[in-house]
Write a protein that holds these residues in place. Sequence first.
Motif, PDB file in Angstrom:
ATOM      1  N   ALA A  55     -27.008  27.950  55.308  1.00  0.00           N
ATOM      2  CA  ALA A  55     -25.995  28.075  56.358  1.00  0.00           C
ATOM      3  C   ALA A  55     -24.592  27.977  55.760  1.00  0.00           C
ATOM      4  CB  ALA A  55     -26.193  26.992  57.417  1.00  0.00           C
ATOM      5  N   TYR A  56     -24.429  27.090  54.776  1.00  0.00           N
ATOM      6  CA  TYR A  56     -23.135  26.939  54.105  1.00  0.00           C
ATOM      7  C   TYR A  56     -22.767  28.233  53.385  1.00  0.00           C
ATOM      8  CZ  TYR A  56     -19.977  25.712  50.286  1.00  0.00           C
ATOM      9  OH  TYR A  56     -18.943  25.711  49.389  1.00  0.00           O
ATOM     10  N   GLU A  57     -23.717  28.790  52.643  1.00  0.00           N
ATOM     11  CA  GLU A  57     -23.457  30.033  51.910  1.00  0.00           C
ATOM     12  C   GLU A  57     -23.066  31.150  52.863  1.00  0.00           C
ATOM     13  OE1 GLU A  57     -23.196  30.630  48.763  1.00  0.00           O
ATOM     14  OE2 GLU A  57     -23.752  28.628  48.111  1.00  0.00           O
ATOM     15  N   ASN A  58     -23.780  31.236  54.003  1.00  0.00           N
ATOM     16  CA  ASN A  58     -23.474  32.271  54.987  1.00  0.00           C
ATOM     17  C   ASN A  58     -22.083  32.075  55.584  1.00  0.00           C
ATOM     18  OD1 ASN A  58     -25.963  33.533  54.701  1.00  0.00           O
ATOM     19  ND2 ASN A  58     -26.921  32.347  56.336  1.00  0.00           N
ATOM     20  N   ALA A  59     -21.714  30.811  55.776  1.00  0.00           N
ATOM     21  CA  ALA A  59     -20.445  30.508  56.433  1.00  0.00           C
ATOM     22  C   ALA A  59     -19.240  30.804  55.541  1.00  0.00           C
ATOM     23  CB  ALA A  59     -20.420  29.052  56.880  1.00  0.00           C
ATOM     24  N   VAL A  60     -19.370  30.510  54.244  1.00  0.00           N
ATOM     25  CA  VAL A  60     -18.194  30.622  53.372  1.00  0.00           C
ATOM     26  C   VAL A  60     -18.177  31.896  52.520  1.00  0.00           C
ATOM     27  CG1 VAL A  60     -17.996  28.121  53.243  1.00  0.00           C
ATOM     28  CG2 VAL A  60     -19.218  29.346  51.433  1.00  0.00           C
ATOM     29  N   SER A  61     -19.324  32.576  52.410  1.00  0.00           N
ATOM     30  CA  SER A  61     -19.391  33.741  51.518  1.00  0.00           C
ATOM     31  C   SER A  61     -18.473  34.871  51.968  1.00  0.00           C
ATOM     32  CB  SER A  61     -20.833  34.251  51.408  1.00  0.00           C
ATOM     33  OG  SER A  61     -21.306  34.658  52.681  1.00  0.00           O
ATOM     34  N   SER A  62     -18.247  34.973  53.272  1.00  0.00           N
ATOM     35  CA  SER A  62     -17.419  36.072  53.774  1.00  0.00           C
ATOM     36  C   SER A  62     -15.964  35.670  53.999  1.00  0.00           C
ATOM     37  CB  SER A  62     -18.019  36.612  55.083  1.00  0.00           C
ATOM     38  OG  SER A  62     -18.140  35.569  56.038  1.00  0.00           O
ATOM     39  N   LEU A  63     -15.593  34.441  53.605  1.00  0.00           N
ATOM     40  CA  LEU A  63     -14.215  34.000  53.801  1.00  0.00           C
ATOM     41  C   LEU A  63     -13.223  34.877  53.036  1.00  0.00           C
ATOM     42  CD1 LEU A  63     -14.171  30.088  53.742  1.00  0.00           C
ATOM     43  CD2 LEU A  63     -13.383  31.593  55.573  1.00  0.00           C
ATOM     44  N   SER A  64     -13.629  35.337  51.869  1.00  0.00           N
ATOM     45  CA  SER A  64     -12.734  36.137  51.040  1.00  0.00           C
ATOM     46  C   SER A  64     -12.374  37.468  51.694  1.00  0.00           C
ATOM     47  CB  SER A  64     -13.359  36.394  49.671  1.00  0.00           C
ATOM     48  OG  SER A  64     -14.605  37.055  49.800  1.00  0.00           O
ATOM     49  N   SER A  65     -13.164  37.861  52.691  1.00  0.00           N
ATOM     50  CA  SER A  65     -12.877  39.127  53.376  1.00  0.00           C
ATOM     51  C   SER A  65     -11.598  39.039  54.204  1.00  0.00           C
ATOM     52  CB  SER A  65     -14.037  39.515  54.299  1.00  0.00           C
ATOM     53  OG  SER A  65     -14.126  38.605  55.405  1.00  0.00           O
ATOM     54  N   GLY A  66     -11.232  37.811  54.582  1.00  0.00           N
ATOM     55  CA  GLY A  66     -10.024  37.629  55.368  1.00  0.00           C
ATOM     56  C   GLY A  66     -10.178  37.986  56.835  1.00  0.00           C
ATOM     57  N   LYS A  67     -11.386  38.298  57.238  1.00  0.00           N
ATOM     58  CA  LYS A  67     -11.609  38.680  58.638  1.00  0.00           C
ATOM     59  C   LYS A  67     -11.551  37.449  59.548  1.00  0.00           C
ATOM     60  CE  LYS A  67     -14.519  42.660  57.518  1.00  0.00           C
ATOM     61  NZ  LYS A  67     -15.869  43.279  57.652  1.00  0.00           N
ATOM     62  N   GLU A  75     -15.060  27.777  60.178  1.00  0.00           N
ATOM     63  CA  GLU A  75     -14.478  26.627  60.859  1.00  0.00           C
ATOM     64  C   GLU A  75     -15.508  25.950  61.767  1.00  0.00           C
ATOM     65  OE1 GLU A  75      -9.844  26.996  61.650  1.00  0.00           O
ATOM     66  OE2 GLU A  75     -10.910  28.756  62.392  1.00  0.00           O
ATOM     67  N   LYS A  76     -16.301  26.757  62.454  1.00  0.00           N
ATOM     68  CA  LYS A  76     -17.343  26.199  63.334  1.00  0.00           C
ATOM     69  C   LYS A  76     -18.390  25.452  62.518  1.00  0.00           C
ATOM     70  CE  LYS A  76     -20.510  27.348  67.103  1.00  0.00           C
ATOM     71  NZ  LYS A  76     -21.508  26.375  66.675  1.00  0.00           N
ATOM     72  N   PHE A  77     -18.798  26.040  61.390  1.00  0.00           N
ATOM     73  CA  PHE A  77     -19.787  25.377  60.537  1.00  0.00           C
ATOM     74  C   PHE A  77     -19.244  24.047  60.035  1.00  0.00           C
ATOM     75  CE2 PHE A  77     -21.410  24.321  56.339  1.00  0.00           C
ATOM     76  CZ  PHE A  77     -22.783  24.323  56.561  1.00  0.00           C
ATOM     77  N   ALA A  78     -18.007  24.037  59.564  1.00  0.00           N
ATOM     78  CA  ALA A  78     -17.409  22.809  59.035  1.00  0.00           C
ATOM     79  C   ALA A  78     -17.298  21.736  60.104  1.00  0.00           C
ATOM     80  CB  ALA A  78     -16.031  23.114  58.451  1.00  0.00           C
ATOM     81  N   ALA A  79     -16.938  22.143  61.317  1.00  0.00           N
ATOM     82  CA  ALA A  79     -16.780  21.181  62.409  1.00  0.00           C
ATOM     83  C   ALA A  79     -18.121  20.623  62.874  1.00  0.00           C
ATOM     84  CB  ALA A  79     -16.061  21.839  63.584  1.00  0.00           C
ATOM     85  N   ASP A  80     -19.155  21.462  62.833  1.00  0.00           N
ATOM     86  CA  ASP A  80     -20.477  21.043  63.339  1.00  0.00           C
ATOM     87  C   ASP A  80     -21.303  20.285  62.300  1.00  0.00           C
ATOM     88  OD1 ASP A  80     -19.835  22.277  65.693  1.00  0.00           O
ATOM     89  OD2 ASP A  80     -21.048  24.072  65.332  1.00  0.00           O
ATOM     90  N   SER A  81     -20.995  20.477  61.028  1.00  0.00           N
ATOM     91  CA  SER A  81     -21.818  19.898  59.956  1.00  0.00           C
ATOM     92  C   SER A  81     -21.187  18.610  59.439  1.00  0.00           C
ATOM     93  CB  SER A  81     -21.983  20.904  58.812  1.00  0.00           C
ATOM     94  OG  SER A  81     -22.522  22.118  59.286  1.00  0.00           O
ATOM     95  N   LYS A  82     -21.691  17.497  59.913  1.00  0.00           N
ATOM     96  CA  LYS A  82     -21.157  16.197  59.491  1.00  0.00           C
ATOM     97  C   LYS A  82     -21.900  15.707  58.257  1.00  0.00           C
ATOM     98  CE  LYS A  82     -18.727  16.372  63.259  1.00  0.00           C
ATOM     99  NZ  LYS A  82     -17.313  16.784  63.203  1.00  0.00           N
ATOM    100  N   ASN A  83     -21.841  16.504  57.196  1.00  0.00           N
ATOM    101  CA  ASN A  83     -22.548  16.162  55.960  1.00  0.00           C
ATOM    102  C   ASN A  83     -21.804  16.767  54.768  1.00  0.00           C
ATOM    103  OD1 ASN A  83     -23.183  18.942  55.968  1.00  0.00           O
ATOM    104  ND2 ASN A  83     -25.127  18.579  57.014  1.00  0.00           N
ATOM    105  N   THR A  84     -22.435  16.704  53.601  1.00  0.00           N
ATOM    106  CA  THR A  84     -21.792  17.184  52.379  1.00  0.00           C
ATOM    107  C   THR A  84     -21.434  18.656  52.469  1.00  0.00           C
ATOM    108  OG1 THR A  84     -22.959  15.544  51.050  1.00  0.00           O
ATOM    109  CG2 THR A  84     -22.078  17.457  49.884  1.00  0.00           C
ATOM    110  N   TYR A  85     -22.323  19.462  53.059  1.00  0.00           N
ATOM    111  CA  TYR A  85     -22.040  20.889  53.168  1.00  0.00           C
ATOM    112  C   TYR A  85     -20.849  21.148  54.088  1.00  0.00           C
ATOM    113  CZ  TYR A  85     -26.372  21.839  50.675  1.00  0.00           C
ATOM    114  OH  TYR A  85     -27.346  21.900  49.714  1.00  0.00           O
TER     115      TYR A  85
END
Length: 205
Positions: A55-67, A75-85
């Motif tokens: 899930a982390y890889e899916n969430a951040v892999s497309s960040l470089s696209s700038g979309k 942002e949703k993944f980071a807010a929902d994941s209260k752990n290391t990822y």
Amino acid sequence: MEINNENDQVEAIKSFFAENGKALAVGVILGIGALVGWRYWNSHQLDSARESSAAYENAVSSLSSGKPEALAAAEKFAADSKNTYGAFASLELAQVFVDKSDLAQAEKQLQQGLAAASDDNLKSVISLRLARVQLQLKQPDVALKTLEGVKGEGWTAIVADLRGEILLSKGDKQGARAAWEAGAKSDASPALSEMMRMKINNLSV
């Protein structure tokens, strides 16, 4: 009672099991249950870790696209994941916002990541980055407070270097000099030590 021969030993064992058989059986069952439970828990933890990693890889892999949708998903993944990822995702997002010169959002992400992190080293990394952002936001006192969250001797020199920068931004040249001198004498790498000595020399210019 002393057992004198083989027959006495057999009788003693029979007697022991007659008196304690139920307790032993319960103990064996509990032991097996604990082992099965432990194996299930380990398997569950491994599966959860794999899912979180994917899930982390899916969430951040497309960040470089700038979309915008990629940014929103991360942002949703980071807010929902209260752990290391979640903490790692917040670090990635903070860098994106720094690159956009949106320091307020970078600070928000780093604070969120700090709350999600449980590993002391990861907390130290996030705290250092957060303090740097707060320095750029012209919040020196807040940045100094954030630096207090950096734990471990391995960070001494890096903290000293940044503390010197923060104190200098407050106009405290004496404090900056003291921080850099302490840092240069600590476990600093040769490059970092030399850089702090240069900063000390520049104070006199």
